[in-house]
Scaffold this motif. Structure first.
Motif, PDB file in Angstrom:
ATOM      1  N   TRP A  73      -0.695  -4.050  -5.459  1.00 50.42           N
ATOM      2  CA  TRP A  73      -1.590  -2.489  -4.473  1.00 50.42           C
ATOM      3  C   TRP A  73      -1.236  -3.731  -3.304  1.00 50.42           C
ATOM      4  O   TRP A  73      -1.316  -1.872  -2.656  1.00 50.42           O
ATOM      5  N   VAL A  74      -1.115  -4.462  -2.611  1.00 50.69           N
ATOM      6  CA  VAL A  74      -0.236  -4.740  -1.721  1.00 50.69           C
ATOM      7  C   VAL A  74       0.812  -3.619  -1.163  1.00 50.69           C
ATOM      8  O   VAL A  74       0.457  -3.197   0.049  1.00 50.69           O
ATOM      9  N   VAL A  75       1.960  -3.432  -2.059  1.00 54.49           N
ATOM     10  CA  VAL A  75       2.274  -2.503  -1.653  1.00 54.49           C
ATOM     11  C   VAL A  75       2.315  -0.852  -2.002  1.00 54.49           C
ATOM     12  O   VAL A  75       2.391  -0.269  -0.851  1.00 54.49           O
ATOM     13  N   SER A  76       1.117  -0.526  -2.015  1.00 50.38           N
ATOM     14  CA  SER A  76       0.893   0.323  -2.325  1.00 50.38           C
ATOM     15  C   SER A  76      -0.449   0.750  -0.940  1.00 50.38           C
ATOM     16  O   SER A  76       0.029   1.823  -0.049  1.00 50.38           O
ATOM     17  N   ILE A  77      -0.573  -0.617  -0.398  1.00 42.91           N
ATOM     18  CA  ILE A  77      -1.135   0.023   0.831  1.00 42.91           C
ATOM     19  C   ILE A  77      -0.402  -0.095   2.021  1.00 42.91           C
ATOM     20  O   ILE A  77      -0.392   0.473   2.899  1.00 42.91           O
ATOM     21  N   LEU A  78       0.861  -0.884   1.723  1.00 40.33           N
ATOM     22  CA  LEU A  78       2.174  -0.734   2.835  1.00 40.33           C
ATOM     23  C   LEU A  78       2.968   0.828   2.869  1.00 40.33           C
ATOM     24  O   LEU A  78       3.044   1.109   3.857  1.00 40.33           O
ATOM     25  N   VAL A  79       2.935   1.353   1.593  1.00 38.35           N
ATOM     26  CA  VAL A  79       3.305   2.638   1.576  1.00 38.35           C
ATOM     27  C   VAL A  79       1.881   3.993   2.559  1.00 38.35           C
ATOM     28  O   VAL A  79       2.295   4.658   3.140  1.00 38.35           O
ATOM     29  N   ASN A  80       0.826   4.169   2.019  1.00 30.79           N
ATOM     30  CA  ASN A  80      -0.028   4.064   2.592  1.00 30.79           C
ATOM     31  C   ASN A  80      -0.250   3.860   4.260  1.00 30.79           C
ATOM     32  O   ASN A  80      -0.033   5.019   5.103  1.00 30.79           O
ATOM     33  N   VAL A  81       0.175   3.047   4.811  1.00 29.85           N
ATOM     34  CA  VAL A  81      -0.160   2.313   6.056  1.00 29.85           C
ATOM     35  C   VAL A  81       1.280   2.988   6.633  1.00 29.85           C
ATOM     36  O   VAL A  81       1.867   3.858   8.053  1.00 29.85           O
ATOM     37  N   ALA A  82       2.596   2.500   6.017  1.00 28.49           N
ATOM     38  CA  ALA A  82       4.013   3.479   6.114  1.00 28.49           C
ATOM     39  C   ALA A  82       3.840   4.742   6.928  1.00 28.49           C
ATOM     40  O   ALA A  82       4.570   5.988   7.532  1.00 28.49           O
ATOM     41  N   ARG A  83       3.540   5.564   5.272  1.00 27.82           N
ATOM     42  CA  ARG A  83       3.672   7.052   5.373  1.00 27.82           C
ATOM     43  C   ARG A  83       2.889   7.537   6.843  1.00 27.82           C
ATOM     44  O   ARG A  83       3.014   8.729   7.301  1.00 27.82           O
ATOM     45  N   SER A  84       1.494   7.163   7.284  1.00 27.06           N
ATOM     46  CA  SER A  84       0.507   7.245   8.228  1.00 27.06           C
ATOM     47  C   SER A  84       1.344   7.214   9.786  1.00 27.06           C
ATOM     48  O   SER A  84       1.723   8.171   9.693  1.00 27.06           O
ATOM     49  N   THR A 172       9.846  -2.709 -12.657  1.00 22.00           N
ATOM     50  CA  THR A 172       9.829  -1.887 -13.213  1.00 22.00           C
ATOM     51  C   THR A 172       9.374  -0.049 -13.105  1.00 22.00           C
ATOM     52  O   THR A 172       8.836  -0.236 -11.836  1.00 22.00           O
ATOM     53  N   GLY A 173       9.379   0.119 -13.784  1.00 25.87           N
ATOM     54  CA  GLY A 173       9.537   1.785 -13.807  1.00 25.87           C
ATOM     55  C   GLY A 173       7.934   2.224 -13.583  1.00 25.87           C
ATOM     56  O   GLY A 173       7.554   2.986 -12.700  1.00 25.87           O
ATOM     57  N   PRO A 174       6.881   2.175 -14.182  1.00 26.45           N
ATOM     58  CA  PRO A 174       5.834   2.716 -14.113  1.00 26.45           C
ATOM     59  C   PRO A 174       4.832   1.358 -13.432  1.00 26.45           C
ATOM     60  O   PRO A 174       3.976   2.174 -12.646  1.00 26.45           O
ATOM     61  N   GLU A 175       5.289   0.195 -12.666  1.00 33.51           N
ATOM     62  CA  GLU A 175       4.984  -0.227 -11.261  1.00 33.51           C
ATOM     63  C   GLU A 175       5.927   0.500 -10.408  1.00 33.51           C
ATOM     64  O   GLU A 175       4.588   0.794  -9.357  1.00 33.51           O
ATOM     65  N   VAL A 176       6.493   1.003 -10.116  1.00 37.05           N
ATOM     66  CA  VAL A 176       6.587   1.897  -8.769  1.00 37.05           C
ATOM     67  C   VAL A 176       5.817   2.859  -8.503  1.00 37.05           C
ATOM     68  O   VAL A 176       5.435   3.151  -7.624  1.00 37.05           O
ATOM     69  N   ALA A 177       6.332   3.913 -10.146  1.00 35.46           N
ATOM     70  CA  ALA A 177       5.284   4.936 -10.163  1.00 35.46           C
ATOM     71  C   ALA A 177       3.981   4.822  -9.223  1.00 35.46           C
ATOM     72  O   ALA A 177       3.071   5.202  -8.819  1.00 35.46           O
ATOM     73  N   ALA A 178       3.565   3.653 -10.007  1.00 36.56           N
ATOM     74  CA  ALA A 178       2.217   3.285  -9.538  1.00 36.56           C
ATOM     75  C   ALA A 178       1.640   3.144  -8.214  1.00 36.56           C
ATOM     76  O   ALA A 178       0.821   2.758  -7.176  1.00 36.56           O
ATOM     77  N   ALA A 179       2.912   2.303  -7.474  1.00 37.01           N
ATOM     78  CA  ALA A 179       2.239   1.919  -6.185  1.00 37.01           C
ATOM     79  C   ALA A 179       2.524   2.856  -5.810  1.00 37.01           C
ATOM     80  O   ALA A 179       2.134   3.153  -4.252  1.00 37.01           O
ATOM     81  N   LEU A 180       3.751   3.650  -5.654  1.00 32.65           N
ATOM     82  CA  LEU A 180       4.588   4.826  -4.425  1.00 32.65           C
ATOM     83  C   LEU A 180       2.941   5.813  -5.081  1.00 32.65           C
ATOM     84  O   LEU A 180       3.249   7.130  -4.258  1.00 32.65           O
TER      85      LEU A 180
END
Length: 214
Positions: A73-84, A172-180
């Motif tokens: 969850w934290v990484v998914s937030i970071l990815v959204n912030v970084a993309r923006s 794991t692959g599923p974790e990366v897919a979910a976060a990104l």
């Protein structure tokens, strides 16, 4: 799914427990900086992305539903912030626009494989140098790590992020897919391309080292 240990941490964060927050920051902060570096190029921008992420975590912790691990969850937030931020700087291509089509990555040349008349058609004629076992590679471990780091840094952002999460942070692959926010199939394609490019760079480095030693 939220992990058992995460539940207690989440509850502590919701209570405003500063010690719990400090422990979470200590645990995730280096990883978040590595991932942010895949989107922005300066230390200042990386710091901004990570800081905005932690602010968003504190503001959004009450809405965390536990459908994934706290880390994801934290990484998914970071990815959204970084993309923006990266979009504002015109430095990114959204993950959603990336498909499994070939991106032109060069593979090992056909001369590295046995032809139809070989003893083992399709197998290596000259296999890649095994860097984990090669004595010279062990002696030059620092140099080898530098080559790997440079090869990873040169990857497109999507591949760099995936290989960092998978091979540096051990996701794991599923974790990366979910976060990104990508499919597991896309994650596998990006990881394969990233590993192939790093493998080529490392093989070229080790082969050159063999030439210098001979």
């Amino acid at each position: 799914m939220v992990l058992a240990g995460d539940a207690a941490v989440v509850e502590a964060l919701r209570r405003g427990d500063e010690r719990a927050f400090a422990e979470v920051v200590e645990r995730f902060h280096p990883m978040l900086r590595r991932i942010a570096r895949g989107y922005v190029r300066t230390d200042e921008a990386v710091g901004d992305v990570v800081q905005e992420t932690w602010i968003a975590v504190l503001r959004g912790i009450d809405r965390f539903e536990g459908r994934s691990s706290l880390r994801t969850w934290v990484v998914s937030i970071l990815v959204n912030v970084a993309r923006s931020l990266a979009v504002k700087e015109a430095r990114t291509v959204p993950f959603a626009s990336l498909g499994p089509a070939d991106d032109g990555v060069a593979g090992f040349g056909p001369e590295r494989f046995q032809g139809p008349d070989g003893e083992y058609p399709g197998h290596w004629t000259t296999p890649p140098t095994p860097w984990t076992e090669d004595p010279e590679a062990s002696a030059l471990a620092g140099e080898t790590r530098s080559v790997v780091a440079q090869a990873v840094a040169a990857l497109p952002e999507s591949q760099r992020t995936v290989i960092t999460l998978r091979d540096v942070d051990g996701w794991t692959g599923p974790e990366v897919a979910a976060a990104l926010g990508i499919s597991e199939g896309n994650q596998r394609v990006l990881l394969h391309r990233a590993r192939a490019k790093v493998r080529l760079a490392l093989d070229a480095h080790l082969t050159a080292g063999e030439g210098r030693a001979s």
